[in-house]
Design a protein around this motif. Structure first.
Motif, short mmCIF file in Angstrom:
data_model
loop_
_atom_site.label_atom_id
_atom_site.label_comp_id
_atom_site.label_asym_id
_atom_site.label_seq_id
_atom_site.Cartn_x
_atom_site.Cartn_y
_atom_site.Cartn_z
N ASP A 58 -34.92 -76.78 -6.44
CA ASP A 58 -34.35 -77.91 -7.16
C ASP A 58 -35.22 -79.17 -7.08
N TYR A 59 -36.37 -79.07 -6.42
CA TYR A 59 -37.19 -80.26 -6.21
C TYR A 59 -37.61 -80.90 -7.53
N PHE A 60 -37.95 -80.07 -8.53
CA PHE A 60 -38.41 -80.59 -9.81
C PHE A 60 -37.33 -81.40 -10.51
N THR A 61 -36.07 -81.10 -10.25
CA THR A 61 -34.98 -81.79 -10.94
C THR A 61 -34.43 -82.96 -10.14
N THR A 62 -34.97 -83.22 -8.95
CA THR A 62 -34.51 -84.34 -8.15
C THR A 62 -35.65 -85.32 -7.92
N ARG A 63 -36.46 -85.09 -6.91
CA ARG A 63 -37.51 -86.02 -6.55
C ARG A 63 -38.69 -85.98 -7.51
N MET A 64 -38.88 -84.87 -8.23
CA MET A 64 -40.06 -84.74 -9.10
C MET A 64 -39.64 -84.43 -10.54
N SER A 65 -38.63 -85.11 -11.01
CA SER A 65 -38.17 -84.88 -12.38
C SER A 65 -39.21 -85.37 -13.38
N PHE A 66 -39.27 -84.74 -14.54
CA PHE A 66 -40.28 -85.06 -15.55
C PHE A 66 -40.06 -86.46 -16.10
N HIS A 67 -41.15 -87.18 -16.32
CA HIS A 67 -41.11 -88.50 -16.93
C HIS A 67 -42.09 -88.48 -18.10
N TYR A 68 -41.64 -88.90 -19.27
CA TYR A 68 -42.47 -88.78 -20.48
C TYR A 68 -43.75 -89.60 -20.42
N ASP A 69 -43.83 -90.59 -19.54
CA ASP A 69 -45.03 -91.42 -19.44
C ASP A 69 -46.06 -90.87 -18.45
N ARG A 70 -45.76 -89.76 -17.78
CA ARG A 70 -46.65 -89.23 -16.75
C ARG A 70 -48.06 -88.99 -17.28
N LYS A 71 -48.17 -88.36 -18.44
CA LYS A 71 -49.48 -87.99 -18.96
C LYS A 71 -50.36 -89.20 -19.19
N ARG A 72 -49.78 -90.28 -19.72
CA ARG A 72 -50.57 -91.47 -20.00
C ARG A 72 -51.04 -92.14 -18.71
N VAL A 73 -50.17 -92.19 -17.72
CA VAL A 73 -50.55 -92.76 -16.43
C VAL A 73 -51.66 -91.94 -15.79
N TRP A 74 -51.52 -90.62 -15.81
CA TRP A 74 -52.52 -89.76 -15.19
C TRP A 74 -53.84 -89.75 -15.95
N LYS A 75 -53.81 -90.04 -17.22
CA LYS A 75 -55.07 -90.16 -17.96
C LYS A 75 -55.91 -91.28 -17.37
N ALA A 76 -55.29 -92.41 -17.07
CA ALA A 76 -56.00 -93.53 -16.46
C ALA A 76 -56.48 -93.19 -15.05
N ILE A 77 -55.64 -92.48 -14.29
CA ILE A 77 -56.03 -92.08 -12.93
C ILE A 77 -57.22 -91.13 -12.98
N CYS A 78 -57.19 -90.18 -13.92
CA CYS A 78 -58.31 -89.23 -14.06
C CYS A 78 -59.60 -89.95 -14.41
N GLU A 79 -59.54 -90.92 -15.29
CA GLU A 79 -60.74 -91.67 -15.64
C GLU A 79 -61.29 -92.43 -14.42
#
Length: 210
Positions: free
Chosen positions: A4-25
């Motif tokens: 159940d971890y994905f549905t509690t502490r690590m639930s999906f957030h639609y902005d994740r990809k954009r934030v991680w794009k900056a982190i990857c760069e």
């Protein structure tokens, strides 16, 4: 971690990809684009999908993670303490918010595997909650079993024969549940700041000794 971890502490957030794009760069200069990289515990695969490398691997015990992988990512369903990968086959190993879920014996087993699959002078890149700054909320995550600060993590890596290349003790906010705005541009600006308000996660980059 429980199912159940994905549905509690690590639930999906639609902005994740954009934030991680900056982190990857931000992290890309640490990762040669012709290298082989492995991410441990990729979750929604926001990092491994967007980083540039010659060969990309994602290892997770949960088969459901595969559905988040892009076509150029090789998914391996496995525990991190018994990796079905060839010796000295990886140039870089990346993990974000991973080590705190392992007890001492699991950490020892993990680093034996990392030592086996990482090439000589290979690199490990870790993003971790920094207990020094997040001690009030750290144990709110019921899956946390180990705590590291920027001091203890670097000391731990030194005992495993790593040379510390970079330590940023305030790198990112504690989680995606923070109140800070979540966007590509704002994350780029945030990472460019000399002092990052609200940052409670650290970045540690270390190279394996010969």
């Amino acid at each position: 971690m429980t199912a159940d971890y994905f549905t509690t502490r690590m639930s999906f957030h639609y902005d994740r990809k954009r934030v991680w794009k900056a982190i990857c760069e931000y992290l890309q200069p640490e990762i040669p684009e012709d290298s082989a990289i492995l991410e441990l515990g990729p979750g929604f695969c926001d990092f491994i999908n967007q980083i540039h490398a010659g060969r990309k691997y994602a290892v997770d015990i949960k088969a459901e993670c595969q559905k988040y992988c892009e076509k150029d990512v090789i998914f391996v369903q496995s525990t991190a303490t018994a990796l079905p990968l060839e010796p000295h086959s990886m140039d870089t190993i990346f993990a974000s918010n991973f080590l705190e879920h392992l007890n001492d014996s699991e950490l020892e087993a993990l680093f034996r595997e990392i030592d086996r699959i990482l090439k000589k002078r290979g690199r490990i890149i870790l993003i971790q909650p920094n207990y020094y700054y997040c001690y009030r909320e750290y144990w709110d995550d019921f899956t946390h079993v180990k705590a590291f600060s920027h001091h203890s993590l670097t000391d731990f890596l030194k005992t495993k024969k790593y040379t510390i290349r970079k330590v940023i003790k305030r790198f990112l906010p504690f989680s995606f549940h923070s109140r800070l705005p979540k966007s590509y541009l704002l994350t780029k600006l945030y990472l460019a700041l000399p002092y990052r308000v609200g940052a409670k996660q650290m970045l540690v980059v270390a190279d394996k000794m010969d």
